[in-house]
Scaffold this motif. Structure first.
Motif, PDB file in Angstrom:
ATOM      1  N   ALA A  72      -8.708  -3.234   2.495  1.00  0.00           N
ATOM      2  CA  ALA A  72      -8.300  -1.964   1.896  1.00  0.00           C
ATOM      3  C   ALA A  72      -6.925  -2.128   1.265  1.00  0.00           C
ATOM      4  O   ALA A  72      -6.156  -3.031   1.633  1.00  0.00           O
ATOM      5  N   TYR A  73      -6.645  -1.253   0.306  1.00  0.00           N
ATOM      6  CA  TYR A  73      -5.356  -1.260  -0.399  1.00  0.00           C
ATOM      7  C   TYR A  73      -4.655   0.064  -0.143  1.00  0.00           C
ATOM      8  O   TYR A  73      -5.235   1.136  -0.345  1.00  0.00           O
ATOM      9  N   LEU A  74      -3.417  -0.001   0.323  1.00  0.00           N
ATOM     10  CA  LEU A  74      -2.627   1.197   0.591  1.00  0.00           C
ATOM     11  C   LEU A  74      -1.298   1.107  -0.155  1.00  0.00           C
ATOM     12  O   LEU A  74      -0.504   0.197   0.081  1.00  0.00           O
ATOM     13  N   LYS A  75      -1.081   2.043  -1.079  1.00  0.00           N
ATOM     14  CA  LYS A  75       0.187   2.092  -1.809  1.00  0.00           C
ATOM     15  C   LYS A  75       1.084   3.150  -1.190  1.00  0.00           C
ATOM     16  O   LYS A  75       0.679   4.302  -1.014  1.00  0.00           O
ATOM     17  N   VAL A  76       2.307   2.737  -0.850  1.00  0.00           N
ATOM     18  CA  VAL A  76       3.318   3.674  -0.358  1.00  0.00           C
ATOM     19  C   VAL A  76       4.535   3.517  -1.269  1.00  0.00           C
ATOM     20  O   VAL A  76       5.329   2.596  -1.115  1.00  0.00           O
ATOM     21  N   GLY A  77       4.657   4.409  -2.244  1.00  0.00           N
ATOM     22  CA  GLY A  77       5.680   4.259  -3.275  1.00  0.00           C
ATOM     23  C   GLY A  77       7.064   4.651  -2.840  1.00  0.00           C
ATOM     24  O   GLY A  77       8.043   4.314  -3.499  1.00  0.00           O
ATOM     25  N   ASP A 125       1.103  -2.015  -0.396  1.00  0.00           N
ATOM     26  CA  ASP A 125       1.851  -2.211  -1.640  1.00  0.00           C
ATOM     27  C   ASP A 125       3.154  -1.424  -1.578  1.00  0.00           C
ATOM     28  O   ASP A 125       3.155  -0.199  -1.646  1.00  0.00           O
ATOM     29  N   LEU A 126       4.273  -2.133  -1.442  1.00  0.00           N
ATOM     30  CA  LEU A 126       5.591  -1.503  -1.378  1.00  0.00           C
ATOM     31  C   LEU A 126       6.415  -1.788  -2.636  1.00  0.00           C
ATOM     32  O   LEU A 126       7.640  -1.601  -2.622  1.00  0.00           O
ATOM     33  N   ARG A 127       5.768  -2.219  -3.694  1.00  0.00           N
ATOM     34  CA  ARG A 127       6.514  -2.498  -4.926  1.00  0.00           C
ATOM     35  C   ARG A 127       7.211  -1.242  -5.431  1.00  0.00           C
ATOM     36  O   ARG A 127       6.626  -0.171  -5.453  1.00  0.00           O
ATOM     37  N   ASP A 128       8.465  -1.393  -5.814  1.00  0.00           N
ATOM     38  CA  ASP A 128       9.308  -0.303  -6.336  1.00  0.00           C
ATOM     39  C   ASP A 128       9.623   0.755  -5.287  1.00  0.00           C
ATOM     40  O   ASP A 128      10.141   1.826  -5.616  1.00  0.00           O
ATOM     41  N   ASN A 129       9.326   0.487  -4.021  1.00  0.00           N
ATOM     42  CA  ASN A 129       9.709   1.401  -2.950  1.00  0.00           C
ATOM     43  C   ASN A 129      11.178   1.176  -2.630  1.00  0.00           C
ATOM     44  O   ASN A 129      11.579   0.075  -2.273  1.00  0.00           O
ATOM     45  N   GLU A 130      11.982   2.221  -2.792  1.00  0.00           N
ATOM     46  CA  GLU A 130      13.434   2.088  -2.638  1.00  0.00           C
ATOM     47  C   GLU A 130      13.944   2.652  -1.313  1.00  0.00           C
ATOM     48  O   GLU A 130      15.136   2.868  -1.142  1.00  0.00           O
TER      49      GLU A 130
END
Length: 216
Positions: A163-168, A204-209
């Protein structure tokens, strides 16, 4: 993790381009920096000659890699975190700001692209004011340069029981601007992951600040 400097500005366009003086001229591109390569993510120029993800070999005869190395010492970071420096260079337009400081009063630049065949073509590109760059970006993408995409997303139909989970973001306020309830989404996501017997999870934590304590 919030070590930084604030630079004086005159009439910000938006928070990502906030360090750019609205009266000066800048490179009309949205950049990415990957593996020490300077990549054009969005061409906001008048000329419109570059496609997405074009790799820039040099600007005004200076290699892109050399420009990056020259700029990095001016970017604040905690410890030895170089990735955060690169992120700020391209995501918050420090590259544009420093280029203007290094080479002031330029009206345009010569850009050479790099391709797999080592064929180099030179282009002359006019520099633009921040508001024009912002306007060109909006006309192409129908959203502002600073506008976030949806912050939370789940996809479970991947191969290998994955599974794919995005947390921006870990900032609850930002999440809720998109009409998403942070805790309800995560509870639902992990219930779905469990019920579908997911064995592998891509987060996916890309661009998570960052954000608030506890949400991570």
């Amino acid at each position: 993790g919030h070590t930084r400097i604030s630079l004086p500005t005159k009439g910000n366009v938006n928070y990502k381009m906030a360090i750019l003086d609205s009266t000066k001229l800048y490179l009309p591109f949205e950049f990415l920096i990957v593996d020490n390569q300077l990549i054009i993510k969005e061409d906001c120029s008048k000329e419109q000659v570059f496609g997405k993800y074009t790799v820039v070999k040099s600007i005004n005869g200076v290699k892109s890699k050399d420009l990056l190395q020259k700029m990095l010492p001016y970017i604040a970071a905690d410890g030895i975190n170089q990735s955060f420096k690169y992120y700020n260079l391209y995501n918050y337009y420090y590259f544009h700001h420093l280029f203007e400081l290094f080479y002031p009063d330029k009206k345009g630049v010569s850009i050479v692209l790099e391709d797999n065949k080592r064929n180099y073509v030179e282009y002359y590109i006019e520099l633009l004011k921040p508001r024009v760059i912002e306007s060109n970006y909006f006309n192409k993408n129908k959203k502002n340069i600073s506008q976030y995409s949806q912050q939370l997303a789940l996809q479970t139909n991947l191969v290998n029981q994955a599974a794919y989970l995005k947390v921006g973001s870990f900032y609850k306020g930002l999440i809720e601007q998109f009409g998403q309830n942070y805790l309800a989404f995560l509870d639902s996501a992990f219930k779905t992951i469990h019920s579908n017997e997911i064995k592998n999870l891509i987060v996916d934590l890309r661009d998570n600040e960052g954000g608030g304590d506890g949400y991570e």
